[in-house]
Motif scaffolding. Structure first.
Motif, mmCIF file in Angstrom:
data_model
loop_
_atom_site.group_PDB
_atom_site.id
_atom_site.type_symbol
_atom_site.label_atom_id
_atom_site.label_comp_id
_atom_site.label_asym_id
_atom_site.label_seq_id
_atom_site.Cartn_x
_atom_site.Cartn_y
_atom_site.Cartn_z
ATOM 1 N N LEU A 168 -2.817 -8.302 14.563
ATOM 2 C CA LEU A 168 -2.409 -7.115 13.815
ATOM 3 C C LEU A 168 -1.011 -7.328 13.308
ATOM 4 O O LEU A 168 -0.323 -8.264 13.710
ATOM 5 N N ASP A 169 -0.600 -6.461 12.408
ATOM 6 C CA ASP A 169 0.814 -6.440 12.048
ATOM 7 C C ASP A 169 1.277 -4.995 12.079
ATOM 8 O O ASP A 169 0.498 -4.069 11.876
ATOM 9 N N VAL A 170 2.551 -4.825 12.402
ATOM 10 C CA VAL A 170 3.136 -3.502 12.580
ATOM 11 C C VAL A 170 4.559 -3.538 12.038
ATOM 12 O O VAL A 170 5.248 -4.549 12.145
ATOM 13 N N ILE A 171 4.975 -2.430 11.434
ATOM 14 C CA ILE A 171 6.326 -2.346 10.884
ATOM 15 C C ILE A 171 7.304 -2.116 12.035
ATOM 16 O O ILE A 171 7.035 -1.336 12.945
ATOM 17 N N ARG B 257 7.622 -12.802 12.681
ATOM 18 C CA ARG B 257 8.045 -11.690 11.833
ATOM 19 C C ARG B 257 8.117 -12.128 10.391
ATOM 20 O O ARG B 257 8.501 -13.253 10.097
ATOM 21 N N MET B 258 7.779 -11.202 9.537
ATOM 22 C CA MET B 258 8.062 -11.362 8.112
ATOM 23 C C MET B 258 9.314 -10.527 7.890
ATOM 24 O O MET B 258 9.258 -9.295 7.846
ATOM 25 N N ARG B 259 10.448 -11.207 7.838
ATOM 26 C CA ARG B 259 11.733 -10.525 7.792
ATOM 27 C C ARG B 259 11.924 -9.737 6.510
ATOM 28 O O ARG B 259 11.581 -10.203 5.426
ATOM 29 N N SER B 260 12.451 -8.538 6.666
ATOM 30 C CA SER B 260 12.788 -7.659 5.537
ATOM 31 C C SER B 260 11.672 -7.568 4.503
ATOM 32 O O SER B 260 11.918 -7.578 3.308
ATOM 33 N N THR C 121 15.347 -2.169 4.418
ATOM 34 C CA THR C 121 14.259 -3.101 4.691
ATOM 35 C C THR C 121 13.970 -3.184 6.185
ATOM 36 O O THR C 121 14.866 -3.007 7.018
ATOM 37 N N TYR C 122 12.707 -3.468 6.475
ATOM 38 C CA TYR C 122 12.227 -3.582 7.857
ATOM 39 C C TYR C 122 11.357 -4.816 7.981
ATOM 40 O O TYR C 122 10.705 -5.241 7.024
ATOM 41 N N ASP C 123 11.326 -5.361 9.188
ATOM 42 C CA ASP C 123 10.467 -6.508 9.466
ATOM 43 C C ASP C 123 9.029 -6.049 9.656
ATOM 44 O O ASP C 123 8.761 -4.930 10.096
ATOM 45 N N ARG C 124 8.136 -6.957 9.360
ATOM 46 C CA ARG C 124 6.715 -6.778 9.660
ATOM 47 C C ARG C 124 6.426 -7.717 10.823
ATOM 48 O O ARG C 124 6.631 -8.933 10.700
ATOM 49 N N ILE C 125 6.015 -7.178 11.951
ATOM 50 C CA ILE C 125 5.813 -7.958 13.173
ATOM 51 C C ILE C 125 4.340 -8.331 13.305
ATOM 52 O O ILE C 125 3.469 -7.464 13.260
ATOM 53 N N MET C 126 4.077 -9.615 13.486
ATOM 54 C CA MET C 126 2.719 -10.116 13.697
ATOM 55 C C MET C 126 2.500 -10.245 15.204
ATOM 56 O O MET C 126 3.320 -10.839 15.907
ATOM 57 N N MET C 127 1.385 -9.677 15.684
ATOM 58 C CA MET C 127 1.061 -9.715 17.103
ATOM 59 C C MET C 127 -0.404 -10.103 17.265
ATOM 60 O O MET C 127 -1.207 -9.906 16.346
ATOM 61 N N SER C 128 -0.748 -10.632 18.440
ATOM 62 C CA SER C 128 -2.149 -10.931 18.723
ATOM 63 C C SER C 128 -2.396 -10.937 20.221
ATOM 64 O O SER C 128 -1.461 -10.961 21.031
ATOM 65 N N ILE C 129 -3.672 -10.907 20.541
ATOM 66 C CA ILE C 129 -4.124 -11.068 21.921
ATOM 67 C C ILE C 129 -5.361 -11.959 21.891
ATOM 68 O O ILE C 129 -6.191 -11.846 20.977
ATOM 69 N N LEU C 130 -5.463 -12.846 22.873
ATOM 70 C CA LEU C 130 -6.610 -13.739 22.990
ATOM 71 C C LEU C 130 -7.554 -13.210 24.064
ATOM 72 O O LEU C 130 -7.130 -12.499 24.987
ATOM 73 N N ALA C 131 -8.813 -13.582 23.959
ATOM 74 C CA ALA C 131 -9.822 -13.112 24.908
ATOM 75 C C ALA C 131 -9.429 -13.443 26.353
ATOM 76 O O ALA C 131 -9.547 -12.591 27.237
ATOM 77 N N ALA C 132 -8.958 -14.657 26.607
ATOM 78 C CA ALA C 132 -8.583 -15.057 27.971
ATOM 79 C C ALA C 132 -7.419 -14.220 28.497
ATOM 80 O O ALA C 132 -7.388 -13.859 29.678
#
Length: 184
Positions: free
Chosen positions: A131-134, A154-157, A165-176
Motif C-alpha cells: 500500500l501507499d499512504v501520505i 518513500r516518494m519524497r515530496s 509537500t508530503y512524502d508518499r510512504i510505501m509499505m507492505s506485509i508478506l504472508a510469512a
C-alpha cells in the motif's frame, strides 16, 4: 499456513458484504468529506457522482472489493479492496476507507485490516500485500504498522497539499510475516 475454522467475511466488529442497493449513493456522500478524500488518495479532492461507484465491481480479474458493515446492522461504514493483483507474483495493493468521521478510531479500520489480510493470504494465496499512504495520515500509518506492515521506502515530496509537500510512504506485509504475528 493453518486455516482456522473461521469465516473470512466476519471479524470482531465488522463483516464484508457486496454492495447493496443504495450503497453507491452512500459512498458518493463519503466523498463530500474533504478530510476523507485527502486521506484516501493522492489525487485532487472532488466529490464523486454515485455512477462512479456503480461502475466498480465487487470482483474482477485483478481486484476484489468489499463493503464494510458492523456486525449488528447493515449500516455502510466504508470499503476495503485488493487491487492490481498480480497472480503470477502473488502480490496485490490494498486500499481502505472509513467514510464517516464518527466511525474512525472505533477499531473498525484495524478489524478491516485483519480481515482483508486473512482473506489475501488464506483465500487468494497471495504472498505480498502493499500500500501507499501520505505521510500526514499518521493514524493510518500507526494502524498499518500495528497490523505488521513495514515501510519499504518513500516518494519524497510527491504530494502537494495547500502549498506544502508530503512524502508518499510505501509499505507492505508478506504472508510469512503475517502468519508469524498470528501465531505469536
Amino acid at each position: 499456513m493453518t486455516v482456522k475454522n473461521q469465516s473470512l467475511f466476519h471479524g470482531e466488529f465488522l463483516r464484508f458484504t457486496a454492495a447493496y442497493p443504495g450503497d453507491t449513493e452512500h459512498m458518493a456522500r463519503f466523498t463530500e468529506d474533504f478530510d476523507y478524500l485527502r486521506r484516501l488518495d493522492t489525487d485532487f479532492a472532488v466529490p464523486s457522482q454515485p455512477s462512479a461507484f456503480a461502475k466498480s465491481s465487487t470482483r474482477s480479474g485483478n481486484s476484489v472489493e468489499f463493503m464494510l458493515r458492523p456486525l449488528e446492522n447493515d449500516r455502510l461504514i466504508g470499503f476495503v479492496a485488493l487491487f492490481k493483483i498480480e497472480w503470477n507474483n502473488r502480490a496485490a495493493h490494498m486500499a481502505i476507507g472509513i467514510g464517516d468521521p464518527k466511525d474512525r478510531g472505533q477499531g473498525y479500520g484495524a478489524d478491516a485490516l485483519k480481515m482483508i489480510l486473512r482473506y489475501a493470504f488464506h483465500e487468494l494465496n497471495l504472498n505480498r500485500v502493499g500500500l501507499d499512504v501520505i505521510s500526514y495520515n499518521e493514524s493510518a500509518i500507526r494502524a498499518y504498522t500495528k497490523a505488521g506492515f513495514t515501510e519499504e521506502g518513500r516518494m519524497r515530496s510527491s504530494v502537494l497539499r495547500q502549498g506544502k509537500t508530503y512524502d508518499r510512504i510505501m509499505m507492505s506485509i508478506l504472508a510469512a510475516e503475517w502468519e508469524a504475528l498470528q501465531n505469536g
